[in-house]
Write an enzyme that holds these catalytic residues in place. Structure first.
Site, short mmCIF file in Angstrom:
data_model
loop_
_atom_site.label_atom_id
_atom_site.label_comp_id
_atom_site.label_asym_id
_atom_site.label_seq_id
_atom_site.Cartn_x
_atom_site.Cartn_y
_atom_site.Cartn_z
N THR A 176 -1.49 5.54 2.62
CA THR A 176 -2.72 4.76 2.68
C THR A 176 -2.68 3.81 3.88
O THR A 176 -1.68 3.17 4.14
CB THR A 176 -2.91 3.93 1.39
OG1 THR A 176 -2.89 4.82 0.27
CG2 THR A 176 -4.21 3.17 1.40
N LEU A 214 0.86 -1.17 0.00
CA LEU A 214 0.00 0.00 0.00
C LEU A 214 0.90 1.22 0.00
O LEU A 214 1.99 1.19 0.57
CB LEU A 214 -0.90 0.03 1.25
CG LEU A 214 -1.97 -1.04 1.39
CD1 LEU A 214 -2.66 -0.92 2.75
CD2 LEU A 214 -2.99 -0.96 0.27
N ASP A 215 0.45 2.31 -0.62
CA ASP A 215 1.19 3.57 -0.55
C ASP A 215 1.44 3.92 0.92
O ASP A 215 0.63 3.57 1.79
CB ASP A 215 0.38 4.72 -1.17
CG ASP A 215 0.20 4.57 -2.67
OD1 ASP A 215 0.94 3.81 -3.29
OD2 ASP A 215 -0.70 5.25 -3.20
N MET A 216 2.52 4.63 1.17
CA MET A 216 2.87 4.99 2.54
C MET A 216 1.70 5.71 3.22
O MET A 216 1.38 5.43 4.38
CB MET A 216 4.11 5.88 2.56
CG MET A 216 4.54 6.26 3.96
SD MET A 216 6.10 7.18 4.02
CE MET A 216 5.50 8.82 3.67
N ARG A 247 -5.87 7.27 -6.53
CA ARG A 247 -5.62 8.70 -6.34
C ARG A 247 -5.71 9.46 -7.67
O ARG A 247 -6.33 10.52 -7.76
CB ARG A 247 -4.25 8.90 -5.68
CG ARG A 247 -4.20 8.26 -4.30
CD ARG A 247 -2.79 8.03 -3.80
NE ARG A 247 -2.16 9.26 -3.36
CZ ARG A 247 -0.99 9.29 -2.74
NH1 ARG A 247 -0.33 8.17 -2.50
NH2 ARG A 247 -0.47 10.43 -2.37
#
Length: 197
Positions: free
Chosen positions: A45, A41-43, A144
């Site tokens: 998120t 996951l993105d940092m 996003r």
């Protein structure tokens, strides 16, 4: 296998440099030394993430993600009031090389990317919408960029947001639901996590 909830602001895997060594994998491996990351996951998120406990499970789980046999849903709060209650976004994505790590929509050379959305609630006072996002593909920053392209950036998005969307204090995007088969038994599993916003 393990399913854990990653907090927003924590890397999934170590980054470059000693200051980026703290991450979800290192924290989990402190208790489960055999844990192997399957996806990220993105940092910014938060939410559910799967780790394997051995190489056989890792191979099996990785293949499930690759074959799109894992069903993920996210909850987000976006800027503005969405006109439609639900819809699908088909915007091909590619890395914006001069502006990495940003991604961009490119109908000529982008990779196919699809996201389904469904409105959960609209707030006419705050002019924001709570939505459920279901990615069909798993491109970097897909949710996003897709919501930005629709004209409704996710609140708190420091990379793709506008000054209005920074009022949240964090990215309001949470991996809330995960459905997959157990890598050994093949039995269907379902996990859920309420967003902290």
């Amino acid at each position: 296998m393990l399913v854990v909830v990653k907090p927003g602001g924590l890397l999934s895997v170590p980054g470059r440099g000693a200051d980026k060594a703290d991450c979800l994998v290192s924290r989990v491996q402190a208790d489960f030394s055999d844990a192997l990351i399957v996806h990220r996951l993105d940092m910014e998120t938060s939410g559910l993430i799967v780790l394997a406990r051995n190489t056989v499970a890792h191979r099996c789980l990785s293949l499930m993600f690759q074959e799109r046999e894992v069903h993920k849903r996210y909850l987000a709060v976006v800027d503005g009031l969405l006109a439609s209650d639900e819809g699908s976004l088909d915007y091909p994505l590619i890395a914006d090389w001069p502006n990495r790590p940003l991604q961009k929509v490119d109908f000529d050379t982008g990779k196919p990317s699809t996201t389904h959305y469904r409105v959960i609630a609209r707030d006419g006072d705050e002019l924001v919408t709570r939505v459920e996002l279901t990615p069909v593909t798993g491109r970097t920053h897909q949710l996003r960029v897709h919501m930005l392209t629709l004209g409704h950036p996710i609140l708190g998005d420091a990379l793709y947001g506008t000054p209005d969307t920074h009022k949240a204090g964090r990215l309001l995007l949470h991996a809330s639901s995960l459905e997959l088969k157990h890598p050994d038994s093949g039995l269907p599993l379902s996990f859920a996590s309420e967003p902290p916003f």
